[in-house]
Design a protein around this motif. Sequence first.
Motif, PDB file in Angstrom:
ATOM      1  N   TYR A  67      14.808 -26.544  17.430  1.00  0.00           N
ATOM      2  CA  TYR A  67      14.355 -26.288  15.394  1.00  0.00           C
ATOM      3  C   TYR A  67      13.479 -25.767  15.074  1.00  0.00           C
ATOM      4  N   GLU A  68      12.879 -25.447  14.420  1.00  0.00           N
ATOM      5  CA  GLU A  68      11.117 -25.432  13.674  1.00  0.00           C
ATOM      6  C   GLU A  68      11.677 -25.828  12.520  1.00  0.00           C
ATOM      7  N   THR A  69      10.437 -26.956  12.192  1.00  0.00           N
ATOM      8  CA  THR A  69      10.779 -26.912  11.050  1.00  0.00           C
ATOM      9  C   THR A  69      10.747 -26.134   9.697  1.00  0.00           C
ATOM     10  N   HIS A  70      11.890 -25.779   8.989  1.00  0.00           N
ATOM     11  CA  HIS A  70      11.764 -25.012   7.678  1.00  0.00           C
ATOM     12  C   HIS A  70      11.111 -25.616   6.174  1.00  0.00           C
ATOM     13  N   PHE A  71      10.260 -25.130   5.168  1.00  0.00           N
ATOM     14  CA  PHE A  71      10.302 -25.587   4.829  1.00  0.00           C
ATOM     15  C   PHE A  71      10.897 -24.826   3.499  1.00  0.00           C
ATOM     16  N   THR A  93      15.999 -30.157   4.136  1.00  0.00           N
ATOM     17  CA  THR A  93      17.127 -31.044   4.111  1.00  0.00           C
ATOM     18  C   THR A  93      18.536 -30.187   4.336  1.00  0.00           C
ATOM     19  N   ILE A 151      16.407 -20.505  10.139  1.00  0.00           N
ATOM     20  CA  ILE A 151      16.724 -21.478  10.381  1.00  0.00           C
ATOM     21  C   ILE A 151      16.754 -20.899  12.113  1.00  0.00           C
ATOM     22  N   PRO A 196       9.809 -30.183   3.339  1.00  0.00           N
ATOM     23  CA  PRO A 196      10.956 -30.381   4.665  1.00  0.00           C
ATOM     24  C   PRO A 196      12.550 -29.968   4.442  1.00  0.00           C
TER      25      PRO A 196
END
Length: 687
Positions: free
Chosen positions: A341-345, A480, A515, A478
Amino acid sequence: MLRAENVYVATIYAKAIDASWFEDKACTMQNLRDVLAELLQAEQAFISDGAILKNAVIEAALSMDQRLLKLLLQSDTIKTQFFTEVAGTLVFDKVRFQDFVSNKAFLPDSYTVFKNRIGLTYGRGEYLGQSHDVVLTWPYKDCVLEGGMTKEDRGRNEVFWNTTLAPDDITRLFEPKVLTGWERWDAEAVGKGNAKPVGDITEDDNLLIKGNNLLVLHSLKMRYADKVKLIYIDPPFNTDSDSFKYNDRFNRSSWLTFMKNRLEVAKIFLHRTGTMMVHIDEKEMAHLRVLCDEILGRENFLNIFCIKTSDPSGHKTVNPSPYAQTEYILLYAKHKPSYKYETHFVPANYDIGYNKLIKNPDAPYADWEIVGLNEFVAQENGYQDTRQANQRLGKHVFESLVARYAFEHRDSVFQATAIASDAAKSIVSVRNQSKAEPGKVFRAESDRGEVFVLNGRQIYLYANKIKEIDGQLVPAKPLTNLWADIAYNGISREGGVTLKNGKKPEKLLRRVIEISTDKGDLVLDFFAGSGTTAAVAHKLGRQWITIEQLDYIQSLPKNRLVNVIEGDASGVSKAVNYQGGGSFVYAELAAFNSAFADRIEAAQDIGTLQSIHADIQSTGYLRHDLDLSAFDADEFASLPLDDARRVLMDCLDANHLYVNLGSLDDADFDISDEDAHATRSFYGLEE
């Protein structure tokens, strides 16, 4: 493991209801029913609107309810059949009593009476009702409850008809099916308003398929096993508005069985790094979680997203408990260790914690002048201090000024954050030195670059909170598992189609897809609904497959996807700079007995049903275990319309709902050369 007796295995023990069942030969079944019914009428707990509540009676018997026992003991007939004297004490045979009350012979409806007449034979051709020792196990282990959507209702409220199938039947049911009605839609076809001949099918084609999704999935698995990066489904929620309208226990078990069958085959499609997301509300979320744990593996569970769907307003807030405004998405990996998983904002408001300013950021760090941000902005705008600015501008306006200044000077606005005790030794050393010399800025080196420390705390610049989202720099945070930022109102015109109480926002599906996938990845949704998943996947440059059984596939997902190719500007199109283009292929399972099912549901009178029955006899497949002579009698014609529909539906052989691939060249099914070629191409078969 799921406890079978609680979830999707239901066992019914049936004893024959004939004269040999009764100890007292003078007692007839009718007499016993009449006596028991009269006794039960005397207790309101067992009666509703004059009708006997069979489940309440059974529960009372199993719990040895004194009210029920007192009633039963008033009748010598009842006492003789269900009580035994042991050492001077009467012992109630609650199992035998439950068998009698549970049996359809007690308070039978017209549907049950007629169904018992026409079939359910076993062994040497004897009827089930004549058996003295029959156990029906539903649906046990390798049996399948096959659910089919057979008529359109409002919104996503499909109507399901269910058939319990034994292992020998399942093999044929799940064989690959013939597909017909092939069409190819691209920009040229959309411009002309006519689909193109499909030609050959490639693995890169987007697919919209009409048919029972369980059977379509089993047809697709040969080609797409291990290739899907994301499965997202929004299944029926098993509410009072859908068609699982049985008693609560059967309601839940049938719904879970329906889901179990589809999740088991869907798992086959997932790539090792893929994920599955199942959208649900609070009514079945807990049970679905347990089911998913069993099928997908508890060790592969990743998260539950809580989605805000509405706000309380007006009379809608009248509730026996707090207002429900959320739904949920269960997230599972095919193989958790392989999932990355790459952090999504997501956009965020200004964080008031960033309340310090470096007035001279271009000076050497040792000479930095640190001031309070709010005080500085107030004075910059001509006010004596923060208090005066709030009084004259209003708090909201002044906060907006501060937020704008912080954004424009994000490389010099900061907050002081604690330094963890397990940080790099060089940083911890500088932290301790900084505490001894308050007011002085120190610098340390880390594997991530320079770190500046003031009063034992790290200087964390507001620039770190600014991200580019949809081509714009904005404050962000980020992602949640609480999604309260996606509006469900105002989406009725998205895609140019309307689906009341079932449509999901394109923004929601964009997040789900982004995501979990990259451009070019394959996305599968086998509850297409209005086609939101496919539409958004198309706009995001993903390949997609989607399935829908109901006839609104033409007016909803198909039309929507044609609009997408044409350049639909609604939903997320502007945010992702979508300009149109692409293509998709449409096909549908070659219907056989399922066509009769559609006619049965649409029938408005008994005469029409009798005509359909005649057609089934001459051109369709009926179950082999039926006595059809009853259809020639007046009894069928006297049934209520809904009961007559159910009876006729039960007569269809579920193995022949659609045409199996092995029958592609069978002249009886009249498959066109074009459809036959496309089907062979789809399955990779040589001509």
